[in-house]
Design a protein around this motif. Structure first.
Motif, short mmCIF file in Angstrom:
data_model
loop_
_atom_site.label_atom_id
_atom_site.label_comp_id
_atom_site.label_asym_id
_atom_site.label_seq_id
_atom_site.Cartn_x
_atom_site.Cartn_y
_atom_site.Cartn_z
N GLU A 1 5.83 1.48 7.30
CA GLU A 1 7.08 2.16 6.91
C GLU A 1 8.11 1.15 6.43
O GLU A 1 9.27 1.16 6.85
CB GLU A 1 7.64 2.99 8.07
CG GLU A 1 6.71 4.11 8.50
CD GLU A 1 7.28 4.95 9.63
OE1 GLU A 1 8.30 5.62 9.39
OE2 GLU A 1 6.71 4.92 10.74
N VAL A 2 7.65 0.28 5.55
CA VAL A 2 8.50 -0.81 5.07
C VAL A 2 9.71 -0.29 4.28
O VAL A 2 10.73 -0.97 4.17
CB VAL A 2 7.65 -1.82 4.23
CG1 VAL A 2 7.20 -1.21 2.92
CG2 VAL A 2 8.38 -3.13 4.01
N ALA B 1 3.48 -1.10 3.87
CA ALA B 1 2.92 0.24 3.68
C ALA B 1 4.07 1.25 3.63
O ALA B 1 5.03 1.13 4.38
CB ALA B 1 1.96 0.60 4.80
N THR B 2 3.93 2.21 2.73
CA THR B 2 4.99 3.24 2.61
C THR B 2 4.44 4.55 2.07
O THR B 2 3.48 4.57 1.31
CB THR B 2 6.12 2.75 1.70
OG1 THR B 2 7.13 3.76 1.65
CG2 THR B 2 5.65 2.49 0.28
N LEU C 1 0.87 -1.18 0.00
CA LEU C 1 0.00 0.00 0.00
C LEU C 1 0.90 1.22 0.00
O LEU C 1 1.76 1.35 0.87
CB LEU C 1 -0.88 0.00 1.25
CG LEU C 1 -1.86 -1.17 1.38
CD1 LEU C 1 -2.52 -1.17 2.76
CD2 LEU C 1 -2.93 -1.07 0.28
N PHE C 2 0.73 2.08 -0.99
CA PHE C 2 1.58 3.28 -0.99
C PHE C 2 0.73 4.53 -1.22
O PHE C 2 -0.36 4.47 -1.78
CB PHE C 2 2.71 3.15 -2.02
CG PHE C 2 2.24 3.15 -3.47
CD1 PHE C 2 1.66 2.04 -4.04
CD2 PHE C 2 2.42 4.29 -4.26
CE1 PHE C 2 1.25 2.05 -5.38
CE2 PHE C 2 2.02 4.30 -5.60
CZ PHE C 2 1.43 3.18 -6.15
N GLY D 1 -5.27 5.92 5.42
CA GLY D 1 -5.98 4.67 5.72
C GLY D 1 -5.23 3.37 5.44
O GLY D 1 -5.84 2.30 5.45
N LYS D 2 -3.93 3.44 5.21
CA LYS D 2 -3.19 2.20 4.89
C LYS D 2 -3.25 1.21 6.06
O LYS D 2 -3.58 0.04 5.87
CB LYS D 2 -1.73 2.53 4.52
CG LYS D 2 -1.63 3.38 3.25
CD LYS D 2 -0.20 3.57 2.79
CE LYS D 2 0.60 4.52 3.65
NZ LYS D 2 0.07 5.91 3.65
N THR D 3 -2.93 1.70 7.25
CA THR D 3 -2.95 0.82 8.42
C THR D 3 -4.37 0.34 8.70
O THR D 3 -4.61 -0.84 8.99
CB THR D 3 -2.40 1.56 9.65
OG1 THR D 3 -1.13 2.13 9.30
CG2 THR D 3 -2.24 0.63 10.83
#
Ligand code: ATP
Length: 269
Positions: A118-119, A159-160, A56-57, A63-65
Motif C-alpha cells: 500500500e505504498v 505495491a498498490t 507492482l500495481f 499475488g503482489k505480496t
C-alpha cells in the motif's frame, strides 16, 4: 517468531511453486533481481545498470505480496515488509527518520527485498490529501530511492491498488521506475493458482481443476478468492470425515477432496 514481525527481516518460505500464473513478472524479477543477487559478477562485467526500484500495481488479492516474497526466497535474500498506512500512522512526526532507519536496516540485511505494501499511502500526490506528514515522508523516501547506487543488493518493491493517486515523482526511472501490472487471472491462470494451492492437499482423481477454472462463475475470482475456494473445499472434506467418524466410531483420512466438495465451496463463494 518475533523475527517475523512486520518491519523485521527474514527469508520468506514462499517459492515460485506457490505462485500461479504471473510468468512475465516472474521473468522480469529473475532477470533484474534473482540472478543479479546470485551472479553479480556478470552484471558488473557487462556494466548493466543497477535496477533497484519496482512497482507492482493492480487489483487486490492477485499475488503482489506473494510474488515479492517468492523473489526474496528464490534469491536467498532477506525480506522486509512495510505497510504504508501503518508507517504513516505509527510515526507521525518522526516519519522521516523512520524511513531512514528502514533503509539502513535493509542495507545491513543485504541482499534484501524491501517491500512497501500500500505504498500509495506514502506517496499520494503532494498537496492533495495528506498534508505535511506525507510530504516530508515522501521527500525522505525519494532521497532514499535516489541513493540506489550506494545500496547495491537492496531492491525496493512497492505495491498498490491505486497507482493513479501516486505522485509521479515516485514512479520516475531510478525510483520505483519499473512498473509491472498484476492482473486479475484469466482461466489458465486460475487453473495454475488452484494447482499451486492443490500441491499441499489430497485432491481426488475425479477433480478436474482446469475445467473448474473455466467455469463461468469463476470468471471474476481473484487469487485470494481461489485460495479460499480451495480452503473451503477442504473444510467440506473435513466435515464429511467427521460425519463418517460419528457413524463408524473412528476417524479416517481416506476421504480426499472431491468434486462435490468443490461444488459446495463454489456455491459459498
Ligand atoms: P493486496 O493488494 O490486497 O495486498 P495482493 O495482490 O498483495 O493483494 P496477495 O496478498 O499476494 O495479494 O494474495 C493474497 C493471497 O491470495 C495469497 O496469500 C495467496 O494465498 C492467494 N493468491 C493471490 N494471488 C495468487 C497467485 N497468483 N498464486 C497463488 N496464490 C495467490
Amino acid at each position: 517468531p518475533s523475527l517475523r514481525r512486520e518491519g523485521f527481516s527474514s527469508i520468506p518460505n514462499v517459492t515460485w511453486n506457490d505462485v500461479g500464473g504471473l510468468s512475465l513478472i516472474r521473468k522480469v524479477f529473475e532477470r533484474y533481481i534473482v540472478r543479479r543477487i546470485k551472479h553479480p559478477e556478470n552484471y558488473e562485467e557487462l556494466g548493466i545498470n543497477f535496477e533497484a526500484g519496482f512497482l507492482l500495481f493492480g487489483p487486490p488479492g492477485c499475488g503482489k505480496t506473494l510474488i515479492a516474497k517468492a523473489v526474496a526466497n528464490e534469491a536467498g535474500a532477506n525480506f522486509i515488509h512495510i505497510k504504508g498506512p501503518e508507517l504513516l500512522n505509527k510515526y507521525v512526526g518522526e516519519s522521516e527518520s523512520e524511513v531512514r532507519k528502514i533503509f539502513a536496516r535493509a542495507r545491513t540485511n543485504s541482499p534484501c527485498i524491501l517491500f512497501f505494501d500500500e505504498v500509495d499511502a506514502l506517496t499520494t500526490s503532494r498537496g492533495k490529501e495528506g498534508g505535511r506528514v506525507v510530504d516530508s515522508l515522501l521527500n525522505q523516501l525519494l532521497i532514499e530511492l535516489d541513493g540506489a547506487d550506494d545500496r547495491q543488493g537492496v531492491f525496493v518493491i512497492g505495491a498498490t491498488n491505486r497507482i493513479e493517486v501516486m505522485d509521479p515523482a515516485v514512479l520516475r526511472p531510478g525510483r520505483l521506475g519499473k512498473k509491472l501490472y498484476v492482473p486479475l487471472p484469466g482461466s489458465d491462470e486460475r487453473a495454475a493458482i488452484m494447482k499451486a494451492h492443490a500441491r499441499k492437499k489430497p485432491i481426488d482423481a475425479d477433480v478436474d481443476l482446469d475445467a473448474l477454472a473455466r467455469m463461468e462463475r469463476c470468471n471474476n475470482l481473484t487469487g485470494a478468492d481461489l485460495a479460499s475456494l480451495m480452503n473451503e473445499a477442504a473444510m467440506f472434506t473435513l466435515e464429511e470425515r467427521l460425519d463418517l467418524a460419528n457413524k463408524t466410531g473412528s476417524i479416517s483420512d481416506t476421504c480426499s477432496i472431491k468434486k462435490s466438495h468443490f461444488e459446495l465451496a463454489l456455491s459459498k463463494i
